[in-house]
Design an enzyme around this catalytic site. Structure first.
Site, mmCIF file in Angstrom:
data_model
loop_
_atom_site.group_PDB
_atom_site.id
_atom_site.type_symbol
_atom_site.label_atom_id
_atom_site.label_comp_id
_atom_site.label_asym_id
_atom_site.label_seq_id
_atom_site.Cartn_x
_atom_site.Cartn_y
_atom_site.Cartn_z
ATOM 1 N N GLY A 167 48.900 -20.647 31.702
ATOM 2 C CA GLY A 167 47.625 -20.614 30.984
ATOM 3 C C GLY A 167 46.518 -19.934 31.772
ATOM 4 N N ASN A 190 41.830 -20.049 41.042
ATOM 5 C CA ASN A 190 41.419 -19.401 42.297
ATOM 6 C C ASN A 190 39.928 -19.605 42.544
ATOM 7 O OD1 ASN A 190 44.051 -18.012 42.151
ATOM 8 N ND2 ASN A 190 43.048 -16.889 40.500
ATOM 9 N N HIS A 204 39.399 -27.090 32.359
ATOM 10 C CA HIS A 204 40.427 -27.473 33.337
ATOM 11 C C HIS A 204 40.287 -26.661 34.628
ATOM 12 C CE1 HIS A 204 44.515 -28.964 34.431
ATOM 13 N NE2 HIS A 204 44.557 -27.819 35.100
ATOM 14 N N GLU A 205 40.245 -25.348 34.506
ATOM 15 C CA GLU A 205 40.184 -24.517 35.724
ATOM 16 C C GLU A 205 38.864 -24.730 36.445
ATOM 17 O OE1 GLU A 205 43.044 -23.537 36.312
ATOM 18 O OE2 GLU A 205 43.828 -23.601 34.262
HETATM 19 N N1 B3K Z 1 47.337 -24.456 38.879
HETATM 20 C C1 B3K Z 1 47.792 -23.518 37.907
HETATM 21 C C2 B3K Z 1 49.267 -23.533 37.710
HETATM 22 C C3 B3K Z 1 50.026 -22.671 38.640
HETATM 23 C C4 B3K Z 1 51.487 -22.606 38.212
HETATM 24 C C5 B3K Z 1 52.345 -21.940 39.206
HETATM 25 N N2 B3K Z 1 53.705 -21.762 38.730
HETATM 26 C C6 B3K Z 1 47.137 -23.696 36.590
HETATM 27 C C7 B3K Z 1 46.514 -25.011 36.368
HETATM 28 O O1 B3K Z 1 47.140 -26.038 36.315
HETATM 29 O O2 B3K Z 1 45.316 -25.053 36.270
HETATM 30 ZN ZN ZN Z 2 45.624 -27.354 36.698
#
Ligand code: B3K
Ligand code: ZN
Length: 881
Positions: A265, A269, A301-302
């Site tokens: 999704g 970063n 979420h991010e």
């Molecule tokens: N943290 C990322 C997911 C990364 C998946 C790597 N295979 C997205 C999320 O959960 O926000």
């Molecule tokens: Zn996440």
């Protein structure tokens, strides 16, 4: 690709890193065929480690130069393995200068540095950074990063990385540069860069504290008319985290970048979130209500990860749910708060329960079952699961249920006070919750360590003379691979009691007034009895209100009790649940009847209950829609010892057809009453109306006459938004009529909109009249490609996961198709292939004739060579005993 035999990694084997990193300076000379990465990193020996060997990870990169403390290392001074670079007995303080080469345009895995539509993007979580440079690529190594990007200015006018832009300018030969610095320590998995031809919507935004920040949403030219909702969602997220958790954006600049080729999704970063276009781009013409809700949730979420994940991160990948479960819980609460009403909140909760039952309960009962905090894995990317995410969120929610909102907030505050800028474990979060509230949460740990869905069985006894009502709760949890003899969980069971008038009774437990109409019973033993006192009449119990724990509840409800709850329960989740129980009991009987060739019938009582909800104007349209959606074929299958997908499909279709016939006038009336004229708005009220209206339309088209077909055709042609247009097309497809002309005109209208073309494939892939031959034909369409994950998912995943009656075709042809495409995808993109491989998880539950063919397909994949660790782990676990 796998080069050595796959290794299982165990949580118990954790050792601290031998070296810690202070600073990382990265220089990129970006070129699709030959990118040069210069990495200057300062490290010191970690006092917490006994080892003096400096171990760096690296994959699919060529080492060009290696200097330590200013001197080039001779070949004998380091060991270059297939996935590591080790410098034995390195000094206490080290500066390494490492130069490597990689070829982003050849990287089809979409992990590390890759090219999408001619531009550069990165994806580093979990272990992609090692595909960019040699580095101790583990989340407990946190460091400060400075990044210099150099690239052709024409082709890549925009150069982005984490943190703040320090400087930018032109270079010789038509190239330019940009230098970025991230002021915060971070693990390597949060590194990102983008070098692309993009444009942005930007805004300065004032935080509660008065500080101004720059917000940007970057997209390809031509998509700038689709960024408003993502920007609005970002601003809402920032405000919400300030208000609900007192957490402020810690950067001066926050960027979202949308990319068309992306494995999942989105990615959090630091300061530079990279998103699948699916969760950024929206306008009424191309996006549905569900898309809008998805954008709000994923942007939230991010963004929320900035604190839960980035400022406080995971010690190791076994702790993944520390950030994911918590952040899913946060985005769920955000979405619920954005709707604002109690009924809207309940609707979001029901959606969460459906996801758990549709995907997490099956996972917890299958060969890939694992605890929320797994004990081992072969490939970490296989553990970004509904268990780690959604069950993990349920575990976090239970803290809030047990401690209350204020207690939960106290725990969060203590968690950040203790662990800011640290890499920690799930246990640390639990300790913060316990300590901030003076509570013993030792037993609660089992939610992290034991896999499987607990079953809670309730029995009740009313004593009219004593006016007591006893609820006895017992719990058990099935064995899962590698785990037997589970110990009791600490389970919050929220209970209310309804009187004959349908109202909630005042509650007292053992003589103590509860003060609310819902009591949270804490089940900690294998069996416990709770006594309600001063109970004046025989109540109907509403157990597990708001789905207070991720368990299966068994209680021998009578139809009369369920009808009472379906009519009156003040807890909307349990009101919905009563309807699902009524439907499920009948669906199971119908399925058995189909299998036996008996005649099928549906009782009037059930129809009447459905009718009553459908026409009840006091209920939100969104709730009525949910109440009328029958349990899915997958959820029905989970209730059966031996799954007969064809009988399930026939039974469910019979029930839908009967409802459609019996309720036709009411459905038509609701179709008319829930129109949403005027400009499109994605708000919950309007979306709810569209949802109910389009459900009514789908019902009306099960056995269409020309009037219904005209209705759908008119909606399809005149719709002013994608929700209505797509719903009409889907209803037409499911009607079984010849809809080739509509499909073609939809395609022609939206051929330039990749996300809509995905919908076009997905609708057809999931249609019960699409067989494997039709899917193969669709794959010949010029717009189809396996290389783009969204496109691959749109057709293959919707066919293999959302079209059970065709996927389980008796001749096994769809299983062959599945095997063929798992293997084909694996050569391009192991992460996506491994997801498709999971379609076969539940093969042992099917009737023997299907089972044999499923096993053969699994074995065919297992034998294929070369095979990635990702797919190998999934199929070998499926085949294991
Ligand atoms: N943290 C990322 C997911 C990364 C998946 C790597 N295979 C997205 C999320 O959960 O926000
Ligand atoms: Zn996440």
């Amino acid at each position: 690709m796998r080069t050595d035999s796959p290794q299982t990694i165990f949580r118990k084997d954790y050792t601290p890193p031998s070296y810690l990193v202070h600073t990382v300076e990265l220089g990129f000379d970006l070129d699709p065929a030959r990118t040069i990465v210069a990495n200057r990193v300062t490290l010191s020996r970690n006092p917490a480690s006994k080892s003096k060997d400096l171990v760096l990870h690296g994959e699919e990169i060529d080492l060009v130069a290696l200097r330590m403390n200013g001197k080039t290392l001779a070949p004998g001074q380091y060991v270059l393995g297939s996935h590591t670079l080790t410098i034995p007995k390195a000094p206490a303080e080290v500066t390494l200068e490492i130069e490597t080469l990689c070829a982003p345009e050849l990287n089809t895995t979409l992990s590390g540095l890759y090219v999408s539509n001619g531009s550069f993007y990165t994806q580093c979580e979990a272990e992609g950074f090692r595909r960019i440079t040699y580095f101790p690529d583990r989340p407990d190594v946190m460091a400060k990063y400075t990044v210099m990007l150099r690239a052709d200015k024409q082709r890549y006018p925009v150069l982005l990385s984490n943190g703040n832009l320090l400087e930018q300018g032109d270079l010789d030969g038509g190239r330019h540069y940009a230098k970025w610095e991230d002021p915060f320590k971070k693990p390597s998995y949060l590194f990102a860069l983008v070098a692309a031809r993009l444009v942005c919507q930007e805004e300065t935004y004032t935080l509660k504290s008065g500080r101004e920040v720059l917000l940007q949403v970057w997209v390809e030219e031509g998509n700038l008319d689709k960024t408003d909702y993502a920007m609005q969602s970002l601003k809402n997220s920032i405000r919400w985290d300030e208000e609900r958790f007192g957490l402020e954006l810690d950067l001066d600049r926050f960027m979202i970048v949308a990319v068309g080729d992306f494995n999942m999704g989105a990615m959090e970063n630091k300061g530079l979130n990279i998103f699948n276009t699916k969760f950024v781009l929206a306008n009424p013409r191309v996006a549905t209500d569900i898309d809008y809700a998805g954008i709000e949730a994923v942007v939230g979420h991010e963004y929320f990860h900035n604190w839960t994940g980035n400022r406080v991160t995971c010690r190791d990948w076994f702790q993944l749910s520390l950030k994911e479960g918590l952040t899913v819980f946060r985005d769920q609460e955000f979405s619920a708060d954005m709707i604002g009403t109690a009924s809207g909140r309940a609707v979001t909760r029901i959606d969460q329960v459906r996801t758990l039952r549709q995907a997490q309960f099956p996972e917890d009962a299958g060969p890939m079952a694992h605890p929320v905090r797994p004990d081992s894995f072969v490939e970490i990317n296989n553990f970004y699961t509904v268990t780690v995410y959604e069950k993990g969120a349920e575990v976090v929610r239970m803290y809030q249920t047990l401690l209350g909102r204020e207690g939960f907030r106290k725990g969060m505050d203590l968690y950040f006070q203790r662990h800011d800028e640290q890499a920690v474990q799930c246990d640390d979060f639990r300790a913060a919750m316990a300590d901030a509230n003076g509570r013993d949460l030792a037993q609660f740990e089992r939610w992290y360590s034991q896999a499987g869905t607990p079953v809670v069985t309730a029995s009740t006894r009313y004593d009219a003379a004593a006016q007591t009502y006893d609820i006895t709760l017992s719990q058990r949890c099935p064995d899962t691979p590698g785990q037997t003899g589970k110990l009791p969980f600490h389970i919050p069971v929220a209970v209310g009691l309804l009187g004959a008038d349908g109202k909630d009774m005042a509650l007292a437990l053992d003589g103590e007034v509860v003060g609310a109409t819902t009591a949270v019973l804490e089940l900690k033993e294998a069996e416990q009895t709770f006594r309600f006192t001063s109970v004046r009449e025989q109540p109907v119990p509403s157990i597990l209100r708001d789905f207070s724990a991720p368990v299966v509840l068994e209680y021998p409800y009578t139809d009369a009790e369920l009808l009472h709850l379906f009519r009156y329960d003040s807890d909307a989740v349990n009101r919905w649940e009563a309807g699902q129980r009524l439907a499920m009991a009948r669906l199971l009987k119908l399925t058995a009847a189909v299998a036996q060739g008996a005649t099928l019938a549906l009782d009037d009582t059930f129809i009447a209950a459905q009718r009553a909800v459908l026409v009840d104007e006091t209920l939100d349209a969104a709730f009525r829609e949910l109440a009328l959606v029958l349990p899915s074929e997958t959820i029905i299958a989970e209730q059966m010892e031996v799954v007969d997908p064809h009988a399930i499909h026939a039974a469910r279709q019979f029930m839908r057809r009967t409802i459609a016939r019996e309720l036709a006038p009411e459905l038509l009336a609701q179709y008319q009453a829930n129109q949403t004229p005027g400009p499109y708005s994605p708000d919950a009220q309007s979306a709810g109306k569209r949802g109910l209206k389009n459900l009514a339309l789908a019902y009306l088209l099960i056995d269409p006459g020309s009037a219904e077909l005209k209705l759908a055709q008119r909606q399809f042609e005149q719709a002013t938004n994608m929700t209505d247009r797509a719903a009409a097309l889907s209803a037409l497809i499911h009607s079984g009529e010849d809809v080739r002309a509509s499909l073609q005109s939809f395609y022609d209208d939206f051929a330039g909109e990749a996300l809509v073309v995905d919908k076009w494939f997905a609708m057809q892939g999931a249609a019960p009249n699409t067989d494997v031959a039709a899917v193969r034909k669709l794959m010949q369409h010029p717009a189809f490609t396996l290389k783009n994950p969204n496109r691959a998912r749109s057709l293959l995943f919707s066919f293999c996961n959302a079209n059970p009656s065709q996927f389980h075709a008796k001749d096994g042809s769809a299983y062959d198709f599945w095997a063929e495409h798992v293997i084909a995808l694996d050569a391009l993109n192991p992460q996506v292939a491994a997801r498709l491989a999971r379609s076969m998880d539940r093969w042992r539950r099917y009737a023997p004739a299907l089972q044999d063919q499923m096993r053969a397909a699994l074995e065919r994949v297992a034998r294929a060579a070369p095979l990635s660790n990702d797919v190998m782990e999934v199929v070998s676990k499926a085949l294991a005993n």
